[in-house]
Design a protein around this motif. Structure first.
Motif, PDB file in Angstrom:
ATOM      1  N   LEU A 126      67.900 -61.787  60.920  1.00  0.00           N
ATOM      2  CA  LEU A 126      68.106 -62.220  62.297  1.00  0.00           C
ATOM      3  C   LEU A 126      69.471 -62.878  62.405  1.00  0.00           C
ATOM      4  N   THR A 127      70.278 -62.392  63.340  1.00  0.00           N
ATOM      5  CA  THR A 127      71.542 -63.038  63.688  1.00  0.00           C
ATOM      6  C   THR A 127      71.473 -63.364  65.179  1.00  0.00           C
ATOM      7  N   ALA A 128      72.482 -63.973  65.707  1.00  0.00           N
ATOM      8  CA  ALA A 128      72.499 -64.296  67.137  1.00  0.00           C
ATOM      9  C   ALA A 128      72.508 -63.037  67.994  1.00  0.00           C
ATOM     10  N   ASP A 129      72.984 -61.928  67.438  1.00  0.00           N
ATOM     11  CA  ASP A 129      73.097 -60.688  68.217  1.00  0.00           C
ATOM     12  C   ASP A 129      71.998 -59.681  67.953  1.00  0.00           C
ATOM     13  N   THR A 130      71.449 -59.652  66.730  1.00  0.00           N
ATOM     14  CA  THR A 130      70.489 -58.603  66.374  1.00  0.00           C
ATOM     15  C   THR A 130      69.327 -59.133  65.545  1.00  0.00           C
ATOM     16  N   LEU A 131      68.207 -58.410  65.622  1.00  0.00           N
ATOM     17  CA  LEU A 131      67.052 -58.603  64.751  1.00  0.00           C
ATOM     18  C   LEU A 131      66.852 -57.276  64.042  1.00  0.00           C
ATOM     19  N   ARG A 132      67.027 -57.287  62.709  1.00  0.00           N
ATOM     20  CA  ARG A 132      66.825 -56.065  61.935  1.00  0.00           C
ATOM     21  C   ARG A 132      65.522 -56.182  61.168  1.00  0.00           C
ATOM     22  N   GLN A 133      64.638 -55.211  61.366  1.00  0.00           N
ATOM     23  CA  GLN A 133      63.361 -55.128  60.659  1.00  0.00           C
ATOM     24  C   GLN A 133      63.376 -53.791  59.939  1.00  0.00           C
ATOM     25  N   GLY A 134      63.544 -53.823  58.635  1.00  0.00           N
ATOM     26  CA  GLY A 134      63.696 -52.580  57.884  1.00  0.00           C
ATOM     27  C   GLY A 134      64.980 -51.908  58.303  1.00  0.00           C
ATOM     28  N   THR A 135      64.886 -50.657  58.765  1.00  0.00           N
ATOM     29  CA  THR A 135      66.098 -49.944  59.187  1.00  0.00           C
ATOM     30  C   THR A 135      66.261 -49.936  60.702  1.00  0.00           C
ATOM     31  N   GLU A 136      65.346 -50.555  61.426  1.00  0.00           N
ATOM     32  CA  GLU A 136      65.452 -50.615  62.886  1.00  0.00           C
ATOM     33  C   GLU A 136      66.116 -51.914  63.320  1.00  0.00           C
ATOM     34  N   THR A 137      67.111 -51.799  64.180  1.00  0.00           N
ATOM     35  CA  THR A 137      67.818 -52.970  64.678  1.00  0.00           C
ATOM     36  C   THR A 137      67.578 -53.088  66.178  1.00  0.00           C
ATOM     37  N   THR A 138      67.193 -54.282  66.611  1.00  0.00           N
ATOM     38  CA  THR A 138      66.957 -54.574  68.025  1.00  0.00           C
ATOM     39  C   THR A 138      67.943 -55.652  68.447  1.00  0.00           C
ATOM     40  N   ARG A 139      68.595 -55.449  69.553  1.00  0.00           N
ATOM     41  CA  ARG A 139      69.504 -56.477  70.067  1.00  0.00           C
ATOM     42  C   ARG A 139      68.670 -57.662  70.550  1.00  0.00           C
ATOM     43  N   THR A 140      69.087 -58.869  70.220  1.00  0.00           N
ATOM     44  CA  THR A 140      68.326 -60.049  70.645  1.00  0.00           C
ATOM     45  C   THR A 140      68.404 -60.235  72.156  1.00  0.00           C
ATOM     46  N   ALA A 141      69.380 -59.625  72.797  1.00  0.00           N
ATOM     47  CA  ALA A 141      69.465 -59.694  74.261  1.00  0.00           C
ATOM     48  C   ALA A 141      68.279 -58.988  74.909  1.00  0.00           C
ATOM     49  N   GLU A 142      67.632 -58.063  74.189  1.00  0.00           N
ATOM     50  CA  GLU A 142      66.465 -57.359  74.708  1.00  0.00           C
ATOM     51  C   GLU A 142      65.191 -58.185  74.598  1.00  0.00           C
ATOM     52  N   ILE A 143      65.196 -59.233  73.777  1.00  0.00           N
ATOM     53  CA  ILE A 143      64.007 -60.065  73.578  1.00  0.00           C
ATOM     54  C   ILE A 143      63.952 -61.096  74.698  1.00  0.00           C
ATOM     55  N   VAL A 144      62.893 -61.040  75.485  1.00  0.00           N
ATOM     56  CA  VAL A 144      62.748 -61.920  76.639  1.00  0.00           C
ATOM     57  C   VAL A 144      61.869 -63.128  76.313  1.00  0.00           C
ATOM     58  N   ARG A 145      60.872 -62.924  75.454  1.00  0.00           N
ATOM     59  CA  ARG A 145      59.919 -63.999  75.170  1.00  0.00           C
ATOM     60  C   ARG A 145      59.307 -63.811  73.793  1.00  0.00           C
ATOM     61  N   VAL A 146      58.964 -64.925  73.156  1.00  0.00           N
ATOM     62  CA  VAL A 146      58.208 -64.922  71.909  1.00  0.00           C
ATOM     63  C   VAL A 146      56.815 -65.425  72.265  1.00  0.00           C
ATOM     64  N   TYR A 147      55.804 -64.580  72.047  1.00  0.00           N
ATOM     65  CA  TYR A 147      54.433 -64.980  72.379  1.00  0.00           C
ATOM     66  C   TYR A 147      53.932 -66.043  71.404  1.00  0.00           C
ATOM     67  N   PRO A 148      53.014 -66.905  71.852  1.00  0.00           N
ATOM     68  CA  PRO A 148      52.464 -67.922  70.936  1.00  0.00           C
ATOM     69  C   PRO A 148      51.617 -67.274  69.841  1.00  0.00           C
ATOM     70  N   GLU A 149      51.392 -68.028  68.777  1.00  0.00           N
ATOM     71  CA  GLU A 149      50.571 -67.537  67.663  1.00  0.00           C
ATOM     72  C   GLU A 149      49.162 -67.223  68.148  1.00  0.00           C
ATOM     73  N   ALA A 150      48.521 -66.279  67.464  1.00  0.00           N
ATOM     74  CA  ALA A 150      47.140 -65.913  67.792  1.00  0.00           C
ATOM     75  C   ALA A 150      46.218 -67.068  67.420  1.00  0.00           C
ATOM     76  N   GLU A 151      45.333 -67.417  68.339  1.00  0.00           N
ATOM     77  CA  GLU A 151      44.360 -68.487  68.095  1.00  0.00           C
ATOM     78  C   GLU A 151      42.984 -67.976  68.475  1.00  0.00           C
ATOM     79  N   GLY A 152      41.990 -68.435  67.758  1.00  0.00           N
ATOM     80  CA  GLY A 152      40.614 -68.059  68.079  1.00  0.00           C
ATOM     81  C   GLY A 152      40.234 -66.711  67.487  1.00  0.00           C
ATOM     82  N   ALA A 153      39.033 -66.270  67.838  1.00  0.00           N
ATOM     83  CA  ALA A 153      38.491 -65.037  67.278  1.00  0.00           C
ATOM     84  C   ALA A 153      39.034 -63.792  67.966  1.00  0.00           C
ATOM     85  N   GLU A 154      39.376 -63.909  69.226  1.00  0.00           N
ATOM     86  CA  GLU A 154      39.845 -62.743  69.976  1.00  0.00           C
ATOM     87  C   GLU A 154      41.345 -62.530  69.758  1.00  0.00           C
ATOM     88  N   ALA A 155      41.688 -61.299  69.395  1.00  0.00           N
ATOM     89  CA  ALA A 155      43.097 -60.973  69.127  1.00  0.00           C
ATOM     90  C   ALA A 155      43.851 -60.788  70.443  1.00  0.00           C
TER      91      ALA A 155
END
Length: 165
Positions: free
Chosen positions: A76-105
């Motif tokens: 992760l850099t200020a400009d990109t998030l690389r996961q394996g060979t796929e790179t996503t621009r961080t400008a495309e990320i609008v929100r980070v969802y909260p962690e999963a809680e409880g039994a329901e996914a």
């Protein structure tokens, strides 16, 4: 000293995971030594067997580690998030969802995992992301809390948090 026009500007790395450790390759010499000890304990020794085990185990583990370092690494850099060979621009990320809680996914856990793999790699935890264009995806990492914190800080710097009333 100035950067040449051909090289892209480098951004500070905010989070990094290498994917796999080359220490796993040491199992090859271990397999060779184990076969030599087994042969010695049986009173029979032939050099070919320990050498073959050493070479085969080392070779196949080297392939596995190299693949894991390519396909399960995270950066992760200020400009990109690389996961394996796929790179996503961080400008495309609008929100980070909260962690999963409880039994329901939560719904984001059924979203596509970033990277070219079919899902979140084994030993990693998914992190729900809202992308531009009303898309949902999962980032992933072994140290998911650190990646989540880095992503959240990065998004909050760019987009102020939503006010709840």
């Amino acid at each position: 000293m100035t950067e040449s026009a051909a090289s892209p500007p480098t951004s500070e790395v905010l989070f990094y995971e290498q994917g796999a450790s080359w220490l796993w390759v040491l199992a090859g010499p271990g397999a060779g030594v184990a076969m030599a000890l087994i042969q010695l304990s049986a009173g029979y020794f032939q050099w070919l067997i320990p050498i073959v085990f050493f070479l085969l185990v080392t070779f196949f583990l080297s392939i596995q580690v190299k693949a894991a370092r390519i396909h399960t690494s995270v950066e992760l850099t200020a400009d990109t998030l690389r996961q394996g060979t796929e790179t996503t621009r961080t400008a495309e990320i609008v929100r980070v969802y909260p962690e999963a809680e409880g039994a329901e996914a939560p719904k984001w856990q059924y979203a596509r995992a970033l990277g070219e793999l079919t899902g979140v790699p084994r030993g990693r935890t998914g992190i729900g992301l809202r992308l531009a264009g009303d898309r949902t995806a999962q980032a992933w990492a072994r140290k998911d809390k650190q990646l989540r914190a880095a992503l959240t800080n990065l998004i909050e710097e760019r987009i102020p948090p939503e006010k709840t009333s």
